[in-house]
Scaffold this motif. Structure first.
Motif, PDB file in Angstrom:
ATOM      1  N   THR A  56       0.813  -1.219   0.000  1.00  0.00           N
ATOM      2  CA  THR A  56       0.000   0.000   0.000  1.00  0.00           C
ATOM      3  C   THR A  56       0.846   1.269   0.000  1.00  0.00           C
ATOM      4  OG1 THR A  56      -0.147   0.057   2.416  1.00  0.00           O
ATOM      5  CG2 THR A  56      -1.851  -1.191   1.231  1.00  0.00           C
ATOM      6  N   ALA A  57       2.153   1.131   0.097  1.00  0.00           N
ATOM      7  CA  ALA A  57       3.029   2.303   0.197  1.00  0.00           C
ATOM      8  C   ALA A  57       3.111   3.063  -1.122  1.00  0.00           C
ATOM      9  CB  ALA A  57       4.428   1.873   0.613  1.00  0.00           C
ATOM     10  N   THR A  58       3.182   4.389  -1.019  1.00  0.00           N
ATOM     11  CA  THR A  58       3.503   5.187  -2.192  1.00  0.00           C
ATOM     12  C   THR A  58       5.022   5.224  -2.301  1.00  0.00           C
ATOM     13  OG1 THR A  58       3.479   7.208  -0.886  1.00  0.00           O
ATOM     14  CG2 THR A  58       1.429   6.617  -2.016  1.00  0.00           C
ATOM     15  N   GLY A  59       5.527   5.739  -3.383  1.00  0.00           N
ATOM     16  CA  GLY A  59       6.971   5.776  -3.579  1.00  0.00           C
ATOM     17  C   GLY A  59       7.419   4.574  -4.385  1.00  0.00           C
ATOM     18  N   ILE A  60       8.629   4.120  -4.132  1.00  0.00           N
ATOM     19  CA  ILE A  60       9.205   3.048  -4.933  1.00  0.00           C
ATOM     20  C   ILE A  60       8.451   1.743  -4.704  1.00  0.00           C
ATOM     21  CG2 ILE A  60      11.262   1.673  -5.383  1.00  0.00           C
ATOM     22  CD1 ILE A  60      12.934   4.133  -4.703  1.00  0.00           C
ATOM     23  N   HIS A  61       8.014   1.140  -5.794  1.00  0.00           N
ATOM     24  CA  HIS A  61       7.275  -0.122  -5.753  1.00  0.00           C
ATOM     25  C   HIS A  61       8.153  -1.285  -6.216  1.00  0.00           C
ATOM     26  CE1 HIS A  61       4.097  -3.033  -6.141  1.00  0.00           C
ATOM     27  NE2 HIS A  61       4.217  -3.089  -7.449  1.00  0.00           N
ATOM     28  N   VAL A  62       8.899  -1.092  -7.317  1.00  0.00           N
ATOM     29  CA  VAL A  62       9.774  -2.132  -7.861  1.00  0.00           C
ATOM     30  C   VAL A  62      11.110  -1.518  -8.244  1.00  0.00           C
ATOM     31  CG1 VAL A  62      10.106  -3.807  -9.741  1.00  0.00           C
ATOM     32  CG2 VAL A  62       7.829  -3.444  -8.797  1.00  0.00           C
ATOM     33  N   VAL A  63      12.180  -2.243  -7.943  1.00  0.00           N
ATOM     34  CA  VAL A  63      13.525  -1.877  -8.387  1.00  0.00           C
ATOM     35  C   VAL A  63      14.043  -3.037  -9.230  1.00  0.00           C
ATOM     36  CG1 VAL A  63      15.887  -1.361  -7.686  1.00  0.00           C
ATOM     37  CG2 VAL A  63      13.976  -0.493  -6.331  1.00  0.00           C
ATOM     38  N   ASP A  64      14.294  -2.755 -10.494  1.00  0.00           N
ATOM     39  CA  ASP A  64      14.900  -3.750 -11.375  1.00  0.00           C
ATOM     40  C   ASP A  64      16.384  -3.427 -11.460  1.00  0.00           C
ATOM     41  OD1 ASP A  64      12.656  -5.364 -12.241  1.00  0.00           O
ATOM     42  OD2 ASP A  64      11.941  -3.557 -13.254  1.00  0.00           O
ATOM     43  N   ALA A  65      17.193  -4.256 -10.823  1.00  0.00           N
ATOM     44  CA  ALA A  65      18.649  -4.070 -10.817  1.00  0.00           C
ATOM     45  C   ALA A  65      19.236  -4.947 -11.911  1.00  0.00           C
ATOM     46  CB  ALA A  65      19.225  -4.437  -9.456  1.00  0.00           C
ATOM     47  N   ALA A  66      19.865  -4.313 -12.885  1.00  0.00           N
ATOM     48  CA  ALA A  66      20.393  -5.042 -14.039  1.00  0.00           C
ATOM     49  C   ALA A  66      21.901  -4.886 -14.132  1.00  0.00           C
ATOM     50  CB  ALA A  66      19.747  -4.526 -15.318  1.00  0.00           C
TER      51      ALA A  66
END
Length: 137
Positions: free
Chosen positions: A21-31
């Protein structure tokens, strides 16, 4: 003397915020791009809430791709356990400090709004799990 390389591979993958339910960063794709680490950030809701809106929308918004510096936990270590990234995300400037802890990724997010002086600088901490390994409760 040759430069000591830190392997960013332990940080690679898709990381999803535990707080659904948090706003802000939802997913970080580290490549990985050879020995370089890049972060593709997806936020929950728009990075720029509309005028008069009390909260951002729930539609995911993908932001910029940020280069990250992989960090080891000891001068002799070769595997990355943390990263430091800095750059623009929408109209904001962010500093991201991420670190692995027992298989989870914790990111401290520091945000500055250089063009919007009435918006205060903020900091929050979010916890992420690997998308490939688990699902939130």
């Amino acid at each position: 003397m040759t430069a000591h390389q830190v392997d960013p591979a332990p940080l690679a993958g898709s990381w999803v915020n535990f707080d659904t339910t948090a706003t802000g960063i939802h997913v970080v794709d580290a490549a990985l791009d050879h020995s370089r680490l890049t972060l593709r950030i997806t936020e929950r809701g728009g990075p720029e809430p509309s005028q008069g809106a009390l909260a951002p929308t729930t539609t995911p918004v993908t932001g910029a791709i940020l280069p990250a510096v992989p960090l080891a936990d000891d001068i002799g270590a070769t595997a990355a356990v943390a990263f430091l990234a800095e750059g623009p995300l929408g109209s904001r400037h962010v500093i991201l400090v991420g670190y692995l802890n027992r298989g989870l990724l914790t990111i401290d997010v520091h945000t500055v709004h250089p063009t919007e002086t009435q918006i205060p600088n903020t900091m929050y901490r979010a916890h992420f799990f690997r998308f490939e390994e688990a699902t939130p409760i």
